[in-house]
Design a protein around this motif. Structure first.
Motif, PDB file in Angstrom:
ATOM      1  N   PHE A 106      -2.022  -2.651  -3.207  1.00  0.00           N
ATOM      2  CA  PHE A 106      -1.672  -3.200  -1.903  1.00  0.00           C
ATOM      3  C   PHE A 106      -2.747  -2.860  -0.870  1.00  0.00           C
ATOM      4  O   PHE A 106      -3.322  -1.782  -0.905  1.00  0.00           O
ATOM      5  N   ASP A 107      -2.965  -3.785   0.057  1.00  0.00           N
ATOM      6  CA  ASP A 107      -3.775  -3.482   1.238  1.00  0.00           C
ATOM      7  C   ASP A 107      -2.865  -2.793   2.239  1.00  0.00           C
ATOM      8  O   ASP A 107      -1.794  -3.293   2.566  1.00  0.00           O
ATOM      9  N   VAL A 108      -3.287  -1.634   2.723  1.00  0.00           N
ATOM     10  CA  VAL A 108      -2.448  -0.850   3.622  1.00  0.00           C
ATOM     11  C   VAL A 108      -3.261  -0.448   4.844  1.00  0.00           C
ATOM     12  O   VAL A 108      -4.390   0.015   4.715  1.00  0.00           O
ATOM     13  N   CYS A 109      -2.677  -0.628   6.028  1.00  0.00           N
ATOM     14  CA  CYS A 109      -3.291  -0.099   7.244  1.00  0.00           C
ATOM     15  C   CYS A 109      -3.070   1.412   7.275  1.00  0.00           C
ATOM     16  O   CYS A 109      -2.146   1.931   6.657  1.00  0.00           O
ATOM     17  N   LEU A 110      -3.921   2.099   8.008  1.00  0.00           N
ATOM     18  CA  LEU A 110      -3.859   3.555   8.051  1.00  0.00           C
ATOM     19  C   LEU A 110      -2.507   4.048   8.541  1.00  0.00           C
ATOM     20  O   LEU A 110      -1.948   5.014   8.015  1.00  0.00           O
ATOM     21  N   GLY A 111      -1.941   3.349   9.522  1.00  0.00           N
ATOM     22  CA  GLY A 111      -0.658   3.781  10.062  1.00  0.00           C
ATOM     23  C   GLY A 111       0.519   3.563   9.124  1.00  0.00           C
ATOM     24  O   GLY A 111       1.565   4.194   9.280  1.00  0.00           O
ATOM     25  N   ASP A 112       0.357   2.646   8.157  1.00  0.00           N
ATOM     26  CA  ASP A 112       1.475   2.284   7.281  1.00  0.00           C
ATOM     27  C   ASP A 112       1.496   3.069   5.974  1.00  0.00           C
ATOM     28  O   ASP A 112       2.371   2.832   5.134  1.00  0.00           O
ATOM     29  N   ILE A 113       0.544   3.998   5.787  1.00  0.00           N
ATOM     30  CA  ILE A 113       0.448   4.698   4.500  1.00  0.00           C
ATOM     31  C   ILE A 113       1.703   5.527   4.240  1.00  0.00           C
ATOM     32  O   ILE A 113       2.258   5.498   3.139  1.00  0.00           O
ATOM     33  N   GLU A 114       2.176   6.257   5.256  1.00  0.00           N
ATOM     34  CA  GLU A 114       3.365   7.101   5.082  1.00  0.00           C
ATOM     35  C   GLU A 114       4.579   6.252   4.700  1.00  0.00           C
ATOM     36  O   GLU A 114       5.353   6.618   3.816  1.00  0.00           O
ATOM     37  N   GLN A 115       4.726   5.098   5.367  1.00  0.00           N
ATOM     38  CA  GLN A 115       5.869   4.219   5.102  1.00  0.00           C
ATOM     39  C   GLN A 115       5.818   3.686   3.674  1.00  0.00           C
ATOM     40  O   GLN A 115       6.821   3.699   2.957  1.00  0.00           O
ATOM     41  N   LEU A 116       4.625   3.239   3.237  1.00  0.00           N
ATOM     42  CA  LEU A 116       4.488   2.704   1.885  1.00  0.00           C
ATOM     43  C   LEU A 116       4.762   3.792   0.855  1.00  0.00           C
ATOM     44  O   LEU A 116       5.439   3.546  -0.144  1.00  0.00           O
ATOM     45  N   ALA A 117       4.260   5.001   1.108  1.00  0.00           N
ATOM     46  CA  ALA A 117       4.471   6.104   0.173  1.00  0.00           C
ATOM     47  C   ALA A 117       5.958   6.412   0.043  1.00  0.00           C
ATOM     48  O   ALA A 117       6.468   6.620  -1.062  1.00  0.00           O
ATOM     49  N   SER A 118       6.669   6.423   1.147  1.00  0.00           N
ATOM     50  CA  SER A 118       8.103   6.726   1.085  1.00  0.00           C
ATOM     51  C   SER A 118       8.872   5.609   0.394  1.00  0.00           C
ATOM     52  O   SER A 118       9.900   5.848  -0.241  1.00  0.00           O
ATOM     53  N   ASN A 119       8.377   4.370   0.504  1.00  0.00           N
ATOM     54  CA  ASN A 119       9.035   3.246  -0.183  1.00  0.00           C
ATOM     55  C   ASN A 119       8.840   3.320  -1.693  1.00  0.00           C
ATOM     56  O   ASN A 119       9.750   3.032  -2.463  1.00  0.00           O
ATOM     57  N   ILE A 120       7.642   3.693  -2.132  1.00  0.00           N
ATOM     58  CA  ILE A 120       7.291   3.592  -3.548  1.00  0.00           C
ATOM     59  C   ILE A 120       7.619   4.866  -4.311  1.00  0.00           C
ATOM     60  O   ILE A 120       8.154   4.821  -5.413  1.00  0.00           O
ATOM     61  N   LEU A 121       7.304   6.025  -3.726  1.00  0.00           N
ATOM     62  CA  LEU A 121       7.466   7.281  -4.456  1.00  0.00           C
ATOM     63  C   LEU A 121       8.924   7.707  -4.489  1.00  0.00           C
ATOM     64  O   LEU A 121       9.718   7.295  -3.655  1.00  0.00           O
ATOM     65  N   PRO A 122       9.283   8.568  -5.462  1.00  0.00           N
ATOM     66  CA  PRO A 122      10.672   9.059  -5.494  1.00  0.00           C
ATOM     67  C   PRO A 122      10.963   9.970  -4.317  1.00  0.00           C
ATOM     68  O   PRO A 122      10.058  10.324  -3.549  1.00  0.00           O
ATOM     69  N   SER A 123      12.218  10.369  -4.184  1.00  0.00           N
ATOM     70  CA  SER A 123      12.641  11.123  -2.998  1.00  0.00           C
ATOM     71  C   SER A 123      11.913  12.449  -2.903  1.00  0.00           C
ATOM     72  O   SER A 123      11.362  12.965  -3.880  1.00  0.00           O
ATOM     73  N   ARG A 124      11.933  13.042  -1.719  1.00  0.00           N
ATOM     74  CA  ARG A 124      11.171  14.264  -1.468  1.00  0.00           C
ATOM     75  C   ARG A 124      11.726  15.449  -2.229  1.00  0.00           C
ATOM     76  O   ARG A 124      11.013  16.376  -2.554  1.00  0.00           O
TER      77      ARG A 124
END
Length: 128
Positions: A106-124
């Protein structure tokens, strides 16, 4: 017919062509070099290996492995230049639970990296 012409003989040769006539080579084409690399590392880690050899090599693979090394997930990298696609020998330290690629890239803007990571990766809390 039965005149023994060479054209009849050529038709019956087993050619690597599919039903529509596209060329199908015997070897599978490697789609993602990085996926193969991370898959090999993950499998070797699961089996408890100390080292794993990854091939073929690419600039993306090297950069990715250097980031993993910087964060302490893998040990030394030894890059073998065989005048082809190259190989990398990775020392494993037993810290990888899972690693893989996110496909498509995916193309990701710098500000959206945290959001994409939380969407894709399993829970914390996962794995603790």
């Amino acid at each position: 017919g039965s005149s023994g012409s060479t054209q009849d003989a050529l038709v019956h040769l087993p050619l690597p062509f599919g039903p529509v006539g596209q060329y199908h080579p015997e070897a599978m084409v490697r789609i993602s070099v990085l996926r193969d690399c991370l898959n090999g590392i993950c499998n070797a880690e699961k089996r408890g290996k100390r080292q794993v050899q990854v091939r073929p090599n690419s600039k993306v693979v090297i950069k990715f492995l250097q980031v993993m090394q910087k964060h302490g997930y893998i040990g030394d990298l030894e890059i073998i230049d065989d005048h082809r696609a190259g190989k990398v020998v990775v020392d494993l330290v037993g810290r990888i639970n899972k690693c893989g690629v996110i496909s498509p890239r995916f193309d990701v803007c710098l500000g959206d990296i945290e959001q994409l990571a939380s969407n894709i990766l399993p829970s914390r809390q996962f794995g603790h």
